[in-house]
Enzyme design. Sequence first.
Site, PDB file in Angstrom:
ATOM      1  N   LYS A  30     -46.615  23.690   0.547  1.00  0.00           N
ATOM      2  CA  LYS A  30     -47.721  23.829   1.488  1.00  0.00           C
ATOM      3  C   LYS A  30     -48.801  24.688   0.852  1.00  0.00           C
ATOM      4  CE  LYS A  30     -45.133  21.927   4.765  1.00  0.00           C
ATOM      5  NZ  LYS A  30     -45.378  20.555   5.273  1.00  0.00           N
ATOM      6  N   SER A  86     -47.383  15.429   4.029  1.00  0.00           N
ATOM      7  CA  SER A  86     -47.928  16.609   4.702  1.00  0.00           C
ATOM      8  C   SER A  86     -49.067  17.275   3.938  1.00  0.00           C
ATOM      9  CB  SER A  86     -46.811  17.633   4.948  1.00  0.00           C
ATOM     10  OG  SER A  86     -46.351  18.180   3.730  1.00  0.00           O
TER      11      SER A  86
END
Length: 277
Positions: A118, A41
């Site tokens: 993230k 990701s």
Amino acid sequence: MAEEKKGNAIVETIKTVVYALLIAGVFRSVFFQPFWIPSGSMKDTLLIGDFLFVNKMAYGYSYASCPSIIIPRLGINLDAKSFCGWADGDNTRLLGGEPERGDVAVFRHPVNGSDFIKRVVGLPGDRIQMKGGVLHINGTAVKLERDGVFTEVAEPQGGMRNTPSCSNAPVGRGGICEKEKYIETLPNGHQHSVLNIGRRASDDTPVFTVPEGHYFMMGDNRDNSTDSRFPQEVRGVGFVPYENLVGRADRVMFSSAGRSMLFFWTWRGDRFFKGIE
């Protein structure tokens, strides 16, 4: 006499091991937490198999700073709340420091407690929206510059054996998987790489207004990231509370493209001690 010395030696060895574990535990709990990258990701900033230490001092301390001990084979599942649940719920931190836009941060999922990594793109009070695959912050599109193509081999990666998605699909196993690469510039001037695979539903979103004491997180591999664009009810992340931050990721220490770090022929020497932008 010999037996007594042998017994003392065993006791001293046990003491040494216990002290080493205590020191390691304090080091892990207070200063840095090791973290392996399990998914794609955050490509191409972080690759599957990257190993890094998360700087816990960057944002101060909360219940999320406590370690989790999860060993499924032994039936051990002790979350941070098992140790520091008494500090959960007030959304504050001890010696707290606020993340900056563009930081790559590790945080605990607000619902299931799993560690996620993230990029911080939205601060408290911001209005965040995706339009046509372009990030908009407070009504203004961020600057995007084309930066060539990111390529990788289309094959199972890492311990989870995930196969990457490709903008040039279909790609057979062993073929070259491509993704469009861009340089994204955030309002504070922070620049980093983001990838695009193709049109996705997440390329166009409603406006998200970040609540006070929360942050909006997104993966750099925009079309292959479960992040704040997705509500928690549908297995997303939603807004991340301040107290759920674990720390900031500053540098990749080690990297392996194989299923195990012991497979030395899969080591990525060019990523050792690589700074994280």
